[in-house]
Design a protein around this motif. Structure first.
Motif, short mmCIF file in Angstrom:
data_model
loop_
_atom_site.label_atom_id
_atom_site.label_comp_id
_atom_site.label_asym_id
_atom_site.label_seq_id
_atom_site.Cartn_x
_atom_site.Cartn_y
_atom_site.Cartn_z
N ILE A 105 0.84 -1.19 0.00
CA ILE A 105 0.00 0.00 0.00
C ILE A 105 0.88 1.25 0.00
O ILE A 105 2.08 1.18 0.28
CB ILE A 105 -0.95 0.05 1.21
N VAL A 106 0.28 2.36 -0.30
CA VAL A 106 0.93 3.67 -0.23
C VAL A 106 0.29 4.43 0.93
O VAL A 106 -0.93 4.45 1.06
CB VAL A 106 0.74 4.46 -1.54
N ARG A 107 1.11 5.05 1.76
CA ARG A 107 0.55 5.88 2.83
C ARG A 107 1.11 7.29 2.74
O ARG A 107 2.23 7.46 2.29
CB ARG A 107 0.87 5.28 4.22
N PRO A 108 0.30 8.29 3.15
CA PRO A 108 -1.04 8.18 3.72
C PRO A 108 -2.06 7.75 2.67
O PRO A 108 -1.89 8.02 1.48
CB PRO A 108 -1.33 9.61 4.20
N THR A 109 -3.12 7.07 3.12
CA THR A 109 -4.10 6.54 2.19
C THR A 109 -5.45 6.42 2.87
O THR A 109 -5.62 6.73 4.05
CB THR A 109 -3.64 5.18 1.64
N PHE A 110 -6.43 5.95 2.12
CA PHE A 110 -7.75 5.61 2.63
C PHE A 110 -7.60 4.31 3.41
O PHE A 110 -7.33 3.26 2.82
CB PHE A 110 -8.72 5.46 1.46
N GLU A 111 -7.77 4.36 4.71
CA GLU A 111 -7.39 3.24 5.57
C GLU A 111 -8.39 2.09 5.58
O GLU A 111 -8.15 1.07 6.22
CB GLU A 111 -7.18 3.73 7.00
N GLU A 112 -9.50 2.22 4.86
CA GLU A 112 -10.50 1.16 4.87
C GLU A 112 -9.94 -0.16 4.34
O GLU A 112 -10.32 -1.24 4.80
CB GLU A 112 -11.71 1.57 4.04
N TYR A 113 -9.03 -0.10 3.40
CA TYR A 113 -8.41 -1.33 2.87
C TYR A 113 -7.46 -1.97 3.89
O TYR A 113 -7.68 -3.12 4.30
CB TYR A 113 -7.67 -1.04 1.57
N PRO A 114 -6.38 -1.29 4.30
CA PRO A 114 -5.45 -1.94 5.24
C PRO A 114 -6.06 -2.25 6.59
O PRO A 114 -5.57 -3.16 7.29
CB PRO A 114 -4.30 -0.93 5.36
N ASN A 115 -7.12 -1.55 6.98
CA ASN A 115 -7.78 -1.86 8.25
C ASN A 115 -8.37 -3.26 8.27
O ASN A 115 -8.65 -3.81 9.34
CB ASN A 115 -8.90 -0.85 8.55
N ARG A 116 -8.55 -3.84 7.08
CA ARG A 116 -9.09 -5.19 6.98
C ARG A 116 -8.00 -6.26 7.12
O ARG A 116 -8.31 -7.47 7.09
CB ARG A 116 -9.80 -5.37 5.63
#
Length: 369
Positions: A105-116
């Motif tokens: 992943i790339v950060r900062p990002t929309f955390e809904e994906y990595p939160n899973r």
């Protein structure tokens, strides 16, 4: 600022952030937190939906086979390649349940994906420049050295607004296909980019060329209809799409979202005009924002700007002032990983008239009023 006031400001902001919407309860508040197309929902498509409200509210929606066909007609893809969802959020959850191994992943990002995912299943790329810019070559070079089983890219990215061109995405998709890496491309904001009609990867030929690729799109954001809860996921991996269709509920799309897809083809030209108008509005807003001395505006091809807040202010302080004194809600990026805490904020881009109110508020703050 003393610690007590800082804590109070954070509590005030979280009171609104933790609602995750429902801001119609505050009709005088300008929502610069959530990211919605400010123009297409003014189309006559809404009037047509209002006309059918009594029928839609009293009737069951169709099942997946019908809604997949409607979605395929709206976005011109094979019905076996597309799954409509109850917002992109539903599809993100189900997709991530079907992805194995390590995800880049790339950060900062929309955390809904990595939160899973658990942290040990995530490899993170963070740009080393102060504007959070990166290219296709940057990502390929990094993940060549840090192998992954899947690669997530939000393009334009959220919150940075970074944008990789169509040619750059082709390079990433080709690299992923050769490496047998699942490429997850979220293009929820691509229709706000310059030349947007040529930037989408939701095309049969591209999906077939890169069968390991899955393309996500939040219809809520692009089309300005978050209340309908509608999103799509496209992939030529028919087994993945078929499996996901069985995993969602039998009526995952409500009647209003279904009717929207049924009538949308009549309003394509309205949508294009709305996107063109939005790009002009963004350009005007950027010019005015850059005149404010205590923020640094990063380039964006999305419907938001990522701002570095400069002294004498901090994001939590500034966002609390905007909320308390001007009834404007903006994101202080409290939960974003990959950035220095309390240094950045993200603001949506709304209509020209609303943006003028935002600029007036910022100028007043600048003058100490």
């Amino acid at each position: 600022m003393d610690a007590k006031l800082e804590k109070a400001n954070e509590a005030l902001l979280k009171e609104f952030y933790n609602r995750y919407g429902g801001f119609w309860r505050f009709p005088e508040m300008l929502d610069y937190c959530y990211l919605v197309n400010p123009y297409f929902n003014r189309s006559k498509i809404i009037a047509e939906m209002q006309e059918f409200f009594p029928i839609l509210v009293s009737e069951y929606p169709s099942g997946m086979s019908v809604n997949s066909k409607l979605a395929s007609e709206c976005w011109n893809v094979n019905p076996d390649f597309i799954i409509p969802g109850n917002g992109a959020a539903e599809l993100i959850k189900v997709l991530m349940e079907n992805i194995n191994g390590i995800m880049g992943i790339v950060r900062p990002t929309f955390e809904e994906y990595p939160n899973r995912l658990t942290e040990n299943r995530v490899v993170t790329f963070v740009s080393d420049n102060r504007d959070f810019r990166y290219t296709a070559d940057d990502l390929i070079d990094f993940f060549e050295r840090h192998p992954v089983d899947s690669l997530l890219l939000i393009n334009p990215d959220n919150p940075s607004g970074n944008f990789i061109s169509y040619e750059g995405l082709l390079k990433i998709a080709d690299w992923c296909e050769n490496k047998n890496i699942r490429f997850v491309l979220d293009e929820s904001f691509v229709d706000f980019s310059d030349g947007y009609e040529h930037n989408t990867f939701i095309r049969n030929d591209l999906l077939e060329k890169f069968p390991h690729m899955a393309v996500m799109k939040s219809i809520s954001k692009s089309y300005g209809i978050p209340g309908l809860r509608l999103g799509i996921l496209c992939s030529a991996d028919k087994s993945l799409i078929a499996k996901m269709k069985k995993q969602v509920s039998i009526w995952n799309i409500n009647s209003f979202a279904e009717f929207f897809m049924q009538i949308f083809p009549k309003y394509r030209d309205d949508y294009k005009k709305a996107c063109d108008q939005f790009i002009r509005t963004r350009n005007d807003f950027e010019i005015e924002l850059k005149k404010i001395s205590f923020i640094r505006v990063m380039p964006s091809q999305a419907n938001f700007f990522f701002l570095e807040v400069l002294p004498p202010y901090k994001p939590k302080q500034l966002c609390a002032m905007l909320l308390k004194d001007y009834n404007i809600l903006a994101s202080a990026c409290l939960a974003k990983k990959g950035i220095e805490p309390d240094k950045y904020m993200r603001i949506a881009i709304r209509s020209h008239g609303d943006n003028e109110k935002f600029i007036v508020a910022m100028r007043n703050i600048e003058r100490g009023l």
